[in-house]
Every structure is written in structure tokens, then in C-alpha cells.
Write an enzyme that holds these catalytic residues in place. Sequence first.
Site, PDB file in Angstrom:
ATOM      1  N   CYS A 164       0.867  -1.170   0.000  1.00 55.69           N
ATOM      2  CA  CYS A 164       0.000   0.000   0.000  1.00 55.69           C
ATOM      3  C   CYS A 164       0.906   1.222   0.000  1.00 55.69           C
ATOM      4  O   CYS A 164       1.819   1.322   0.818  1.00 55.69           O
ATOM      5  CB  CYS A 164      -0.877  -0.020   1.248  1.00 55.69           C
ATOM      6  SG  CYS A 164      -1.730   1.539   1.509  1.00 55.69           S
ATOM      7  N   ASP A 386     -10.452  19.637  20.164  1.00 57.16           N
ATOM      8  CA  ASP A 386     -10.128  18.776  19.012  1.00 57.16           C
ATOM      9  C   ASP A 386     -11.165  17.657  18.963  1.00 57.16           C
ATOM     10  O   ASP A 386     -10.848  16.496  19.218  1.00 57.16           O
ATOM     11  CB  ASP A 386      -8.701  18.218  19.212  1.00 57.16           C
ATOM     12  CG  ASP A 386      -8.224  17.380  18.036  1.00 57.16           C
ATOM     13  OD1 ASP A 386      -8.922  17.337  17.002  1.00 57.16           O
ATOM     14  OD2 ASP A 386      -7.144  16.775  18.155  1.00 57.16           O
ATOM     15  N   CYS A 413     -11.268  17.728  12.371  1.00 61.30           N
ATOM     16  CA  CYS A 413     -11.030  16.780  11.270  1.00 61.30           C
ATOM     17  C   CYS A 413     -12.239  16.780  10.326  1.00 61.30           C
ATOM     18  O   CYS A 413     -12.288  15.969   9.409  1.00 61.30           O
ATOM     19  CB  CYS A 413     -10.758  15.386  11.819  1.00 61.30           C
ATOM     20  SG  CYS A 413     -12.038  14.791  12.912  1.00 61.30           S
TER      21      CYS A 413
HETATM   22  N1  SAH Z   1      -6.550  15.638  20.747  1.00 61.09           N
HETATM   23  C1  SAH Z   1      -6.243  14.238  20.587  1.00 61.09           C
HETATM   24  C2  SAH Z   1      -7.415  13.378  20.105  1.00 61.09           C
HETATM   25  C3  SAH Z   1      -8.363  13.958  19.108  1.00 61.09           C
HETATM   26  S1  SAH Z   1      -9.508  12.797  18.452  1.00 61.09           S
HETATM   27  C4  SAH Z   1      -5.060  14.072  19.673  1.00 61.09           C
HETATM   28  O1  SAH Z   1      -4.705  14.983  18.963  1.00 61.09           O
HETATM   29  O2  SAH Z   1      -4.453  13.009  19.672  1.00 61.09           O
HETATM   30  C5  SAH Z   1     -10.968  13.150  19.362  1.00 61.09           C
HETATM   31  C6  SAH Z   1     -10.983  12.579  20.761  1.00 61.09           C
HETATM   32  O3  SAH Z   1     -12.226  12.928  21.360  1.00 61.09           O
HETATM   33  C7  SAH Z   1     -10.932  11.052  20.833  1.00 61.09           C
HETATM   34  O4  SAH Z   1      -9.885  10.705  21.697  1.00 61.09           O
HETATM   35  C8  SAH Z   1     -12.298  10.646  21.424  1.00 61.09           C
HETATM   36  O5  SAH Z   1     -12.225   9.517  22.267  1.00 61.09           O
HETATM   37  C9  SAH Z   1     -12.664  11.868  22.199  1.00 61.09           C
HETATM   38  N2  SAH Z   1     -14.098  12.108  22.455  1.00 61.09           N
HETATM   39  C10 SAH Z   1     -15.157  11.760  21.682  1.00 61.09           C
HETATM   40  N3  SAH Z   1     -16.297  12.251  22.204  1.00 61.09           N
HETATM   41  C11 SAH Z   1     -15.959  12.911  23.344  1.00 61.09           C
HETATM   42  C12 SAH Z   1     -16.700  13.643  24.323  1.00 61.09           C
HETATM   43  N4  SAH Z   1     -18.008  13.800  24.224  1.00 61.09           N
HETATM   44  N5  SAH Z   1     -16.013  14.194  25.340  1.00 61.09           N
HETATM   45  C13 SAH Z   1     -14.670  14.070  25.452  1.00 61.09           C
HETATM   46  N6  SAH Z   1     -13.921  13.380  24.547  1.00 61.09           N
HETATM   47  C14 SAH Z   1     -14.559  12.821  23.517  1.00 61.09           C
END
Ligand code: SAH
Length: 459
Positions: A164, A386, A413
Site C-alpha cells: 500500500c 479537538d 477533522c
Molecule cells: N486531541 C487528541 C485526540 C483527538 S480525536 C489528539 O490529537 O491526539 C478526538 C478525541 O475525542 C478522541 O480521543 C475521542 O475519544 C474523544 N471524544 C469523543 N467524544 C468525546 C466527548 N463527548 N467528550 C470528550 N472526549 C470525547
Amino acid sequence: MKQKAPVEKNQVYEMTITGQGSEGQGIGRVDGFAVFVPDALPGEVADVKILKVQKQFAYGKIETLKITSPDRTEPKCPLARRCGGCALQHMTYDAQLRFKTQKVKDAIHRIGGLTHVEVKDCIGMETPWHYRNKAQFPVGKGKNGIEIGFYAKGSHRIIDTDHCLIQHSINDVVVEVVRQFLEQYGISIYDQEQKKGLVRHILTRVGFQSGEVMVCLVVNGNHLPHGEVLVKALKERVPGLVSVVLNENRAHTNVILGPKIHLLWGKTTITDKIGEVQFEISPLSFYQVNPVQTKRLYELAVEQAGLSGKERVLDLYCGIGTISLFLAQKAKEVLGVEVIGEAIADAKRNAQLNGITNARFRVGASEDVIGLLEQEGFAPDVVVIDPPRKGCDPFVIETIAKMAPQKVVYVSCEPSTMARDLRLFHQLGFVATEATPVDQFGQSFHVETVALLTKEKPI
Ligand code: SAH
């Protein structure tokens, strides 16, 4: 009376492609009626065969391309059209970046209605190939033997392949070694329909800075017959190998990983660094898949946060604390919030690993925790968010506004939900000034964005 669509199934129409959908599909029109044509690019003229007609639009495919865009290029991977992963391989990389910039602009300016926001050019990769540090190859049994590869677009049929082009190249060797081993020892392969058999997926992780490699076989059981032979072959052929593990997944669902790890050789984690921050990664950890661009994304987020060392920072949706630990180096203190308990355990361990003492973490949904924080009188100077693709709960945004930080840095994202959220922030007095797309996933239609919001001064 119901109006009839101006196109009919199986008929061919000549059309000019005038736009692109959010997943990169070309859009042409017949008497104003939109037709989505995958693989067609703006400016191209094609005879398009209609495959499906719906109320508002139709789907078609190119029969004959009559005028070709200068942005078109031959996909490097012969399987690109069948694979779900690389929807943009028929575009030059430069055109992909322009597409992503436009996608973010369209979202913020049109969906968000925020036409004043300056959307910068998408920050691209130096080389948009072999950038992924994590691969998950489904394993199945086909007519001609073992199939290892990826799922065809929109299905669970495995397309057998040896390599890939967006994965780290070491994966080619891993897949070859595992394939030989499975064939030679007649190891049973999991059958999704029968819900029987052992081997389900091969998962690999590669530390781009450390060079460490993990190979994990996902199995419907807790033992791999002749496992020591596989370990020996991998050790001989895979430079940097430090970890060979089994992941036990007995659930008959689409979820790839189960909860338990069994060590076959070496360690159960690999370590890697993003910038100066070190991370310990297990097969179960969430870790950004493009470490090179992640560093750029986080540096940008930290730069926009404009930290001087005195700030209290709240990092919502913090995962394993990646951004939090970056921020902690420049802030007074950071509080990370994340819904998954294991990720918070990783975050705490990673803070320790790096000797970072000014980062705290709390498990819980942002929409629950933020209300408590506000009641406790927590008043951050900067908030970083995020969220996953669906964006933020409105209560999170309303409570951030009440906390009145000087700045909010929104990492996203999914441009469309970010645009919706920026609009609510705007109504609450937080004005987005600029947004910068960053390409984390070359060849795919996905794009990350960092947007900076500042609190409007009272007039
Ligand atoms: N900031 C981190 C992860 C971003 S991805 C990095 O850059 O690595 C988004 C994250 O949000 C995931 O880890 C997911 O588990 C979390 N998430 C999803 N819904 C959520 C909620 N309602 N409250 C808190 N975290 C949440």
C-alpha cells in the site's frame, strides 16, 4: 405533480464538470440537475453514463473523457479506484491541496456564513506517500488461498495486495512474512460469515522517529500455533522489530480490536516521539497516524494559542494527551479532558515519561466535565478543542463562552461541523479570524484544520 429528473438510468449524457463534492467527486449538470461523477475533475468534459437517479441528484460514471484537466494524473496504485482509502489519487498533489483549501473555505464561508475568516493555503506534506505509521490489514480466505489487503470501497470484500503506497514501506515485508507463515503452517483464517477460524487482522505500528516496529495479529482466540516460528522470521526480516503481540478479539462484530493483548516476543508497546515529546503506544492506543504532519498541526495550534508561560489551558477531547503535553511545555498548567479512560491512563503515563508535572487529566465527556469545571470556578486563559467528526455539543461551546477565555483554538477533522460550531461561537462573541488546513491524509479527501478564535472586546 412530481417533476421528472432530466436524466435516465443507463443513458449517456455529455457534461462539463463544474464543481467537486466534499469527497472529491466531480459534479456536472444536465438541465441544472446535479450528477455526481467519481474521478471526474472540474473543467473536464465527459460522456457520463447514469447509474442511479435520486430525487435531487444522480450518480454516473465516465464513459469517455473528452477534455482532460491539467490537474489529472495517473493513479500510482493500480487498485486506487477500487480501494476505499485513496479517493484523490487521480489528482496531482498540488490540486489535492487546492481542493482541500477550497473545501475548508466552502464550509466556513458558506455553511458557517463567516465570510470574513481568512482561510490560508493547506499545509501539504513534503512527500504524500508512505506516511502512515499504523496499518490494519484484514486477513481472509478466498478461492485462491489467503487474502491480505484492504476492504473494497463500501464493502467487506478483501482485495488481496502486497503493498500500500500510503503505508510505511516496512509493511510490505511484514505482510509477506505473515502470509508465508500462515500458508506454510496452514493456520486457520477467520471467516466473517461462519464466525469461525483464528486470524482476523494484521496490525502494525511504526515509530517514525524511533524506528521501532510492532506487529500484532488479531486473533479469535488467545494462542497462535507455531508462534515462535513467526517471531523468528519477523526478527530476521524486519529491522527495528521490538514487539510481536496477539490481540484477542472473540467478538463477531466489525470492531477490529479486542480488549486483551498477549505478548509473543519483546515488549507490548513501542515508543515514538512527536517533536520532543515521547509517547508509549500499545496496539489499543489512539495515536495520530501521520506523525510528521501531526507535529506541524500541533506546533500551529500551540503557536496560535500564543502562550507565554503564565496561562491556564483547557484541552478538551485530549485523547492520549498529545496536544496537552505539547501545550504544557509553554503554559503554566494544562487540564486535559477525554471520554475514554484508557486514553487518560496513557496520557498520565506519557506525562510522567516526559517529566511533565503541570498537566492534569480528567476522564469524562466534555459536555459533562465542562459544566462541573465552570461551577468550580475554573477560568482558563486558552481553550483548545479537538473534537471527533461530529463536532462539539452546543453546551460545550456555550460554557466555554461563559468561561470567557482570551482565545479558543479549534482543531478539526471535519470542516462542515467545525463551520457550524464556529458560527455558534461567533454568535457568542468569539470571532474566528483565520483558519489553516493541514494535510494529514494525502490521497484521501480528509483534511484537518486549525482555527483561531478570539474574544471580541466589549464595545
Ligand atoms: N486531541 C487528541 C485526540 C483527538 S480525536 C489528539 O490529537 O491526539 C478526538 C478525541 O475525542 C478522541 O480521543 C475521542 O475519544 C474523544 N471524544 C469523543 N467524544 C468525546 C466527548 N463527548 N467528550 C470528550 N472526549 C470525547
